[in-house]
Design an enzyme around this catalytic site. Structure first.
Site, mmCIF file in Angstrom:
data_model
loop_
_atom_site.group_PDB
_atom_site.id
_atom_site.type_symbol
_atom_site.label_atom_id
_atom_site.label_comp_id
_atom_site.label_asym_id
_atom_site.label_seq_id
_atom_site.Cartn_x
_atom_site.Cartn_y
_atom_site.Cartn_z
ATOM 1 N N GLN A 87 0.804 -1.217 0.000
ATOM 2 C CA GLN A 87 0.000 0.000 0.000
ATOM 3 C C GLN A 87 0.847 1.282 0.000
ATOM 4 O OE1 GLN A 87 -2.639 -1.925 3.217
ATOM 5 N NE2 GLN A 87 -4.010 -0.462 2.271
ATOM 6 N N HIS A 126 0.882 -9.318 4.518
ATOM 7 C CA HIS A 126 -0.261 -8.396 4.561
ATOM 8 C C HIS A 126 -0.970 -8.439 3.196
ATOM 9 C CE1 HIS A 126 -2.024 -4.646 6.601
ATOM 10 N NE2 HIS A 126 -2.733 -4.810 5.483
ATOM 11 N N ASN A 153 -1.674 -10.802 8.487
ATOM 12 C CA ASN A 153 -2.610 -9.710 8.747
ATOM 13 C C ASN A 153 -4.039 -10.143 8.444
ATOM 14 O OD1 ASN A 153 -3.234 -6.736 9.107
ATOM 15 N ND2 ASN A 153 -4.079 -7.091 7.065
ATOM 16 N N GLU A 154 -4.921 -9.873 9.377
ATOM 17 C CA GLU A 154 -6.346 -10.178 9.216
ATOM 18 C C GLU A 154 -6.536 -11.574 8.627
ATOM 19 O OE1 GLU A 154 -8.236 -6.763 7.362
ATOM 20 O OE2 GLU A 154 -8.182 -5.718 9.276
HETATM 21 C C1 BGC Z 1 -6.306 -3.758 6.215
HETATM 22 C C2 BGC Z 1 -5.626 -2.591 5.532
HETATM 23 C C3 BGC Z 1 -6.680 -1.652 4.969
HETATM 24 C C4 BGC Z 1 -7.478 -1.109 6.128
HETATM 25 C C5 BGC Z 1 -8.509 -0.065 5.763
HETATM 26 C C6 BGC Z 1 -7.526 -3.389 6.994
HETATM 27 O O1 BGC Z 1 -8.496 -4.305 6.632
HETATM 28 O O2 BGC Z 1 -5.395 -4.474 6.988
HETATM 29 O O3 BGC Z 1 -4.769 -3.092 4.557
HETATM 30 O O4 BGC Z 1 -6.108 -0.642 4.220
HETATM 31 O O5 BGC Z 1 -8.141 -2.167 6.782
HETATM 32 O O6 BGC Z 1 -9.527 -0.581 4.983
#
Ligand code: BGC
Length: 442
Positions: free
Chosen positions: A17, A111, A155-156
């Site tokens: 990003q 990520h 991540n997530e």
């Molecule tokens: C993610 C980011 C994303 C952010 C805002 C999260 O789900 O880890 O990559 O930019 O939320 O939407």
């Protein structure tokens, strides 16, 4: 101010990003398609790859003491088994720069973006990805792990499941609207409005449906399948478990290198609230988002909590944001209290440290960001003073950056980034966030 001494306050980014020119990743390939679902390609992003020093200094000058960022797998291992030492050196310099500026580097190993070759091999539905991920993590940690205190593996890790549910809901609504009416030409618009706002990552569902078939051909040419199993794609229940196994394999590899490194994953967690009649559905939702992952994370050292808003569940499912309520650029309800609620709920079941690895708001009005941070941190303080083991907070995001399919239209940043010149302009919210550290030391 009751944040304990040593509490981490910082900002978060993700490689794809902000770095720019991440040409070996699946996302990059998808962004270049003629029928891309992406509003625009990531391109040079924020050129953070070359400007990380300036960015780290901005955080340090504002008083922050932590920086969460991610390593890009496709840079480290552009082809299967070929690891790039020069890229490792790049990240070593970033870590060094953090330390020289008094920031704790919080490393995320994955990520959302995978090397193209991983997806060609079946991506996140092929259990071989567990071995691939383990090998990549072993290599990275053996070179960068020394002295790290916190590492986020994935991540997530629940994002695949969230996307699956969103897509299913979207398809159902679309079908219903189409069956109900040739008289409803704007059907997809309506379906998009009601579903898109529920997932904590930028998606462009309308474009996705429209260009689907054409895009499928283009995808097949790159990935060998019209339906590539990227991390940000719907998953089967087995695919969900594969992500957990990849996490466990990474945890094992990190502990084998240095058991002192604290390991965890992060989850996208809505503040799930039940409206009258929605109690059962709300329980199911919380189970999907959080509870069913417990067996896989109980042996972790911490959990990365990522919250942006609440989800109010009624008898018919998630309720739309009530008329007149403040919303963010993402379409979510402006609801900073969600963070405290989620921390408390998670702590009932998960008994290790909690690190708020993401929380933030997309807005052009920085005074609203200041308000969001103020209220969110008020909640964190209350949780800490009640004895919850919350150890840090990294705001999403340091920079106005590439919000996936939504491109550069969403502004989450504490620092603005001019799209033509790449010039950085810190916002008031950066100073406000930094002031929490200064105050917590007095
Ligand atoms: C993610 C980011 C994303 C952010 C805002 C999260 O789900 O880890 O990559 O930019 O939320 O939407």
């Amino acid at each position: 101010m009751s944040l304990p001494k040593g509490f981490y306050i910082g900002a978060a980014t993700a490689a794809h990003q902000v770095e720019g020119n991440n040409t070996g990743s699946d996302d990059w390939a998808l962004e270049q398609l003629e029928h891309s679902e992406f509003q625009e390609p990531s391109g040079i992003a924020c050129d953070h790859y070359h400007r990380y020093e300036e960015d780290i200094r901005l955080m340090a000058a504002a008083g922050l003491n932590a920086y969460r960022f991610s390593i890009e797998w496709a840079r480290i291992e552009p082809e299967h088994g070929h690891f790039d030492d020069d890229e490792i050196e790049h990240y070593r310099r970033v870590i060094e720069c953090c330390r020289q500026n008094g920031l704790e580097p919080i490393l995320t190993l994955f990520h959302f973006t995978s090397p193209v070759w991983v997806i060609r091999e079946g991506g996140w539905e092929n259990e071989k990805v567990v071995d691939y991920f383990r090998d990549y993590v072993t290599y990275v940690i053996s070179r960068l792990g020394r002295g790290l205190h916190y590492v986020v593996t994935i991540n997530e890790a629940n994002m695949r499941l969230q996307i699956t549910m969103i897509m299913e809901r979207f398809q159902r609504q679309l079908m219903a609207q189409m069956q109900g009416a040739a008289k409803a030409p704007a059907a997809s618009d309506q379906a998009e409005e009601t579903t898109e706002g529920q997932v904590q990552v930028g998606l462009n569902l309308k474009a996705l449906m429209a260009g689907r078939e054409a895009a499928a051909k283009e995808k097949a040419a790159i990935f060998g399948t019209p339906d590539p199993k990227t991390f940000v794609s719907p998953c089967t229940p087995e695919g969900d478990r594969i992500v957990m196994r990849a996490h466990e394999a990474a945890r094992e590899a990190i502990r084998a290198f240095d058991p002192a490194i604290k390991v965890g994953l992060s989850l996208s967690l809505h503040d799930v609230q039940a409206a009258e009649g929605g109690e059962e559905r709300a329980d199911r939702e919380w189970d999907d988002e959080f509870l069913h992952y417990l067996p896989y994370i109980q042996n972790d050292d911490f959990l990365g909590v990522q919250n942006y808003t609440r989800a109010v569940i009624g008898a018919d499912g998630e309720q739309p944001v009530p008329e007149g309520c403040e919303t963010t650029q993402m379409g979510y309800e402006f609801y900073p209290e969600g963070l405290e609620h989620v921390l408390r709920r998670v702590a009932e079941e998960f008994h290790h440290e909690l690190f708020v690895t993401e929380n933030g708001v997309a807005t052009d009005d920085d005074t609203r960001r200041v308000e969001f941070i103020r209220r969110a941190l008020q909640g964190v303080e209350a949780a800490v003073s009640d004895g919850l083991p919350v150890v840090g907070y990294t705001y999403w995001s340091l920079l106005d950056n590439f919000e996936w399919q939504k491109g550069y239209s969403m502004r989450f940043g504490l620092v603005a980034c001019d799209r033509d010149t790449m010039e950085r302009t810190p916002k008031e919210s950066l100073a406000v966030l930094g002031s929490y550290i200064k105050e917590s030391l007095v």
